[in-house]
Motif scaffolding. Structure first.
Motif, mmCIF file in Angstrom:
data_model
loop_
_atom_site.group_PDB
_atom_site.id
_atom_site.type_symbol
_atom_site.label_atom_id
_atom_site.label_comp_id
_atom_site.label_asym_id
_atom_site.label_seq_id
_atom_site.Cartn_x
_atom_site.Cartn_y
_atom_site.Cartn_z
ATOM 1 N N TRP A 187 60.742 47.323 44.632
ATOM 2 C CA TRP A 187 61.458 48.574 45.184
ATOM 3 C C TRP A 187 60.260 49.244 46.154
ATOM 4 O O TRP A 187 60.597 49.604 47.293
ATOM 5 N N ILE A 188 58.919 49.234 45.737
ATOM 6 C CA ILE A 188 57.843 49.510 46.388
ATOM 7 C C ILE A 188 57.832 48.669 47.586
ATOM 8 O O ILE A 188 57.587 49.305 48.864
ATOM 9 N N ALA A 189 58.050 47.503 47.739
ATOM 10 C CA ALA A 189 58.178 46.777 49.050
ATOM 11 C C ALA A 189 59.033 47.094 49.955
ATOM 12 O O ALA A 189 58.793 47.071 50.988
ATOM 13 N N MET A 190 60.257 47.380 49.253
ATOM 14 C CA MET A 190 61.272 47.892 50.247
ATOM 15 C C MET A 190 60.968 49.122 50.904
ATOM 16 O O MET A 190 61.013 49.503 52.046
ATOM 17 N N ALA A 191 60.332 50.137 50.144
ATOM 18 C CA ALA A 191 59.806 51.246 50.835
ATOM 19 C C ALA A 191 58.822 50.958 51.750
ATOM 20 O O ALA A 191 58.665 51.668 52.921
ATOM 21 N N LEU A 192 57.933 50.059 51.535
ATOM 22 C CA LEU A 192 56.860 49.573 52.486
ATOM 23 C C LEU A 192 57.374 48.846 53.846
ATOM 24 O O LEU A 192 56.791 49.236 55.047
ATOM 25 N N ALA A 193 58.452 48.348 53.620
ATOM 26 C CA ALA A 193 59.109 47.877 54.823
ATOM 27 C C ALA A 193 59.580 48.905 55.861
ATOM 28 O O ALA A 193 59.890 48.432 57.077
ATOM 29 N N GLN A 194 59.782 50.114 55.341
ATOM 30 C CA GLN A 194 60.125 50.977 56.238
ATOM 31 C C GLN A 194 59.139 51.194 57.434
ATOM 32 O O GLN A 194 59.282 51.984 58.262
ATOM 33 N N GLN A 195 57.726 50.945 56.902
ATOM 34 C CA GLN A 195 56.704 51.479 57.903
ATOM 35 C C GLN A 195 56.432 52.700 58.013
ATOM 36 O O GLN A 195 56.410 53.119 59.245
ATOM 37 N N THR A 196 56.429 53.586 57.046
ATOM 38 C CA THR A 196 56.218 54.814 57.272
ATOM 39 C C THR A 196 55.013 55.186 56.830
ATOM 40 O O THR A 196 54.355 54.398 56.008
ATOM 41 N N ASP A 197 54.357 56.423 57.223
ATOM 42 C CA ASP A 197 52.985 56.769 56.863
ATOM 43 C C ASP A 197 52.938 57.534 55.530
ATOM 44 O O ASP A 197 51.966 57.833 54.812
ATOM 45 N N THR B 162 69.029 61.137 59.665
ATOM 46 C CA THR B 162 68.475 60.525 58.487
ATOM 47 C C THR B 162 67.661 59.299 58.965
ATOM 48 O O THR B 162 66.459 59.116 58.416
ATOM 49 N N LYS B 163 67.854 58.720 60.023
ATOM 50 C CA LYS B 163 67.126 57.595 60.502
ATOM 51 C C LYS B 163 65.677 58.084 61.135
ATOM 52 O O LYS B 163 64.761 57.322 60.668
ATOM 53 N N GLU B 164 65.639 59.149 61.674
ATOM 54 C CA GLU B 164 64.596 59.790 62.069
ATOM 55 C C GLU B 164 63.517 59.968 60.906
ATOM 56 O O GLU B 164 62.437 59.768 60.881
ATOM 57 N N VAL B 165 64.015 60.550 60.107
ATOM 58 C CA VAL B 165 63.320 60.949 58.742
ATOM 59 C C VAL B 165 62.941 59.784 57.928
ATOM 60 O O VAL B 165 61.644 59.577 57.812
ATOM 61 N N ALA B 166 63.858 58.667 58.098
ATOM 62 C CA ALA B 166 63.400 57.433 57.362
ATOM 63 C C ALA B 166 62.460 56.609 58.098
ATOM 64 O O ALA B 166 61.821 55.630 57.246
ATOM 65 N N LYS B 167 62.103 56.998 59.276
ATOM 66 C CA LYS B 167 61.060 56.240 60.097
ATOM 67 C C LYS B 167 59.829 56.978 59.716
ATOM 68 O O LYS B 167 58.662 56.405 60.026
ATOM 69 N N GLN B 168 59.645 57.929 59.059
ATOM 70 C CA GLN B 168 58.605 58.899 58.989
ATOM 71 C C GLN B 168 58.023 58.970 57.323
ATOM 72 O O GLN B 168 56.889 58.941 57.184
ATOM 73 N N LEU B 169 59.031 58.683 56.479
ATOM 74 C CA LEU B 169 58.586 58.766 55.115
ATOM 75 C C LEU B 169 59.857 58.048 54.395
ATOM 76 O O LEU B 169 60.875 58.033 54.659
ATOM 77 N N ALA B 170 59.181 57.469 53.360
ATOM 78 C CA ALA B 170 59.896 56.436 52.345
ATOM 79 C C ALA B 170 60.054 57.187 50.977
ATOM 80 O O ALA B 170 58.955 57.761 50.730
#
Length: 244
Positions: A97-107, A20-28
């Motif tokens: 909520w969008i800011a939270m998704a951006l904080a994941q630093q995903t492409d 889950t963490k691997e996926v969450a580093k790539q997409l939000a």
């Protein structure tokens, strides 16, 4: 979660074989109508976006805090950073909520109907932000939307789906076609260029298969009647909302 059939790949690897963490580093992923615990502030919510990058139960690092501050700033939420999420307006809450998704630093950023239940001003606010993130931050934005004019105005690539089957895809000019709208949505519509941007706009006027004559409707667009000749019948007008 292993798919029941077929395969889902993310960056060349089967997604169900990644943690889950691997996926969450790539997409939000921002689902429709997310909810936050009562009293949770914007900064705290955005901080959850750093979870995939933390080890164990470690506290936020300076890098984490800098990214949280950046996500709050780029979404225009600096003035609300210490305000509880449940006290925000609809548009402000969605930006948080969008800011939270951006904080994941995903492409890659997936959003499920991000403008649902928002008024017109808040819809425009959210869509302009997403367009800015795509053009200025280089993020890939994938949205599910039901407003065709929003999709045509803000997306570079559209996919029309009916019952899980792709009916048409391509740029807005390729997808916003009368036959596509008839098949996917069951509506008759005129497609006209946006006077400001030139992108196609959908002006629906009847359900497909009804007796209303498309040719008569087209005549009213090309040769509008004067107010005196319309006899004040509201049903003769195209709803303003149909033009976006």
């Amino acid at each position: 979660m292993k798919p029941k059939g077929g395969s889902v790949f993310l960056d060349g690897r089967a997604i169900h074989q990644q943690s889950t963490k691997e996926v969450a580093k790539q997409l939000a992923i921002l689902p429709q109508n997310p909810t936050a615990p009562d009293g949770l502030t914007v900064s705290e919510l955005v901080g959850y976006g750093r979870f995939p990058h933390q080890k164990g139960f470690g506290s936020l690092t300076k890098e984490d805090k800098d990214i949280i501050q950046w996500a709050i700033q780029v979404t225009g939420m600096t003035d609300f950073h210490d305000r509880p999420v449940d006290q925000l307006s609809g548009g402000q809450r969605q930006r948080a909520w969008i800011a939270m998704a951006l904080a994941q630093q995903t492409d890659i950023l997936f959003l499920d109907e991000p403008t649902t239940f928002l008024d017109m001003a808040h819809q425009f606010e959210v869509l302009k932000l997403l367009q800015k993130l795509n053009e200025e931050e280089g993020r890939t934005i994938i949205m599910v939307v039901h407003d065709l004019n929003h999709a045509a105005r803000h997306a570079g690539h559209m996919v029309a789906i009916k019952q899980g089957r792709v009916i048409s895809e391509g740029d807005p000019d390729q997808v916003m076609m009368q036959d596509v709208l008839r098949e996917v949505f069951g509506i008759e519509a005129d497609i006209v260029p946006d006077p400001r941007t030139g992108v196609p706009l959908c002006l629906p006027y009847e359900l497909a298969g009804q007796s209303y004559a498309a040719s008569n409707h087209t005549n009213r667009i090309d040769q509008p009647k004067s107010p005196a000749s319309s006899n004040g019948k509201d049903e003769e007008k195209i709803p303003a909302a149909a033009g976006g």
